[in-house]
Design a protein around this motif. Sequence first.
Motif, PDB file in Angstrom:
ATOM      1  N   ASP A 157      -0.257   4.816  -0.634  1.00  0.00           N
ATOM      2  CA  ASP A 157      -1.093   5.925   0.146  1.00  0.00           C
ATOM      3  C   ASP A 157      -0.401   5.413   2.471  1.00  0.00           C
ATOM      4  OD1 ASP A 157      -2.590   7.651   0.585  1.00  0.00           O
ATOM      5  OD2 ASP A 157      -4.701   6.830   0.220  1.00  0.00           O
ATOM      6  N   TYR A 194       1.002  -1.149  -0.167  1.00  0.00           N
ATOM      7  CA  TYR A 194      -0.146   0.235   0.124  1.00  0.00           C
ATOM      8  C   TYR A 194       0.877   1.683   0.484  1.00  0.00           C
ATOM      9  CZ  TYR A 194      -4.230  -2.899   1.203  1.00  0.00           C
ATOM     10  OH  TYR A 194      -4.834  -4.279   1.131  1.00  0.00           O
ATOM     11  N   ALA A 196      -2.349   6.926   3.603  1.00  0.00           N
ATOM     12  CA  ALA A 196      -3.418   7.621   4.658  1.00  0.00           C
ATOM     13  C   ALA A 196      -4.723   6.244   4.315  1.00  0.00           C
ATOM     14  CB  ALA A 196      -4.074   8.557   4.167  1.00  0.00           C
ATOM     15  N   HIS A 197      -4.067   5.271   3.787  1.00  0.00           N
ATOM     16  CA  HIS A 197      -4.897   4.233   3.731  1.00  0.00           C
ATOM     17  C   HIS A 197      -4.600   3.525   5.144  1.00  0.00           C
ATOM     18  CE1 HIS A 197      -6.177   0.427   2.738  1.00  0.00           C
ATOM     19  NE2 HIS A 197      -5.927   0.866   1.362  1.00  0.00           N
ATOM     20  N   ARG A 214      -1.546   1.321   5.742  1.00  0.00           N
ATOM     21  CA  ARG A 214      -0.766   1.809   5.771  1.00  0.00           C
ATOM     22  C   ARG A 214      -0.781   2.425   6.984  1.00  0.00           C
ATOM     23  NH1 ARG A 214       3.483   2.747   2.344  1.00  0.00           N
ATOM     24  NH2 ARG A 214       3.690   4.399   4.269  1.00  0.00           N
TER      25      ARG A 214
END
Length: 206
Positions: free
Chosen positions: A126, A124, A128-129, A132
Motif C-alpha cells: 500500500d 508493504y 499510502a502506508h 511506504r
Amino acid sequence: MGIRTAATPPERSAGRGPVRERILEEGSRLFYADGVRAVSADKVIAAAGVSKVTFYRHFPTKDDLAVAYLEAIADEERALLERLRTDHAGDPASTLAALAEALGSVAGSAQFRGCAFVNAGAEYADAAHPVRRVVADHRARYAGFFADVARDAGADDPQAVAAELMMLRDGAMVCGDVDDARTVAPRLASAFAAVLVAHRGTPADA
C-alpha cells in the motif's frame, strides 16, 4: 566515511530519553535483521526489556516504531549525501566515486542485509502506508541528489540520469547482500562514471 546500517544503533539525540532510544535501537536491529512484518511488538518489548505500557507510551503502534527506524537511517544518509556534495564541490565524478566507496564499505559489513528502504518497501504494498511514505520520501531525496550531481556534470537530461544512477545504487545494494561485497565499490564507481559519460551534454557553466 560510511552510511549507518540499521544494524548499528542510532545515535542518541536531544529530547529522546534512554528508554525510547533502547526501544528504537532494539527495534531497528530486529527489523533490519528479520524484516518489519516478521518482528512483533512483543519481540521488541522483550528485547528492550520494557513493559508493554512503556513501549506503547513511546510508540503507539509498531508502525510508528518502523517509521522511526527508517527515519533515523534516512537522516544519516541525507547528511552523508550533503557532505559528499560539499567535500567534492565542482567535481561530480568524484562525488559519485566517494558515494560508491561509502556504499561498498556498508555492503562489506558483517551485518549487512541489503538496503533497509528497499527491504521495507517490498513488505508493504500500500503506497499510502506510513512505512511506504517514508521509503518514497527517502528515495525522492536520493534521486534529487543524483539529479543535482548530474546537473553539475552538464548532463543532457538530469532526471533520466538520476533514474539510472538510482537503479545502479539499488542493484549494488542487492549485490552487496547476495554476491561478493568486495566488488561493490569498484564496479559501482565504474558504472556511475559510465552513466555520466553517456549523458554528457553541454556543461552547465558553458
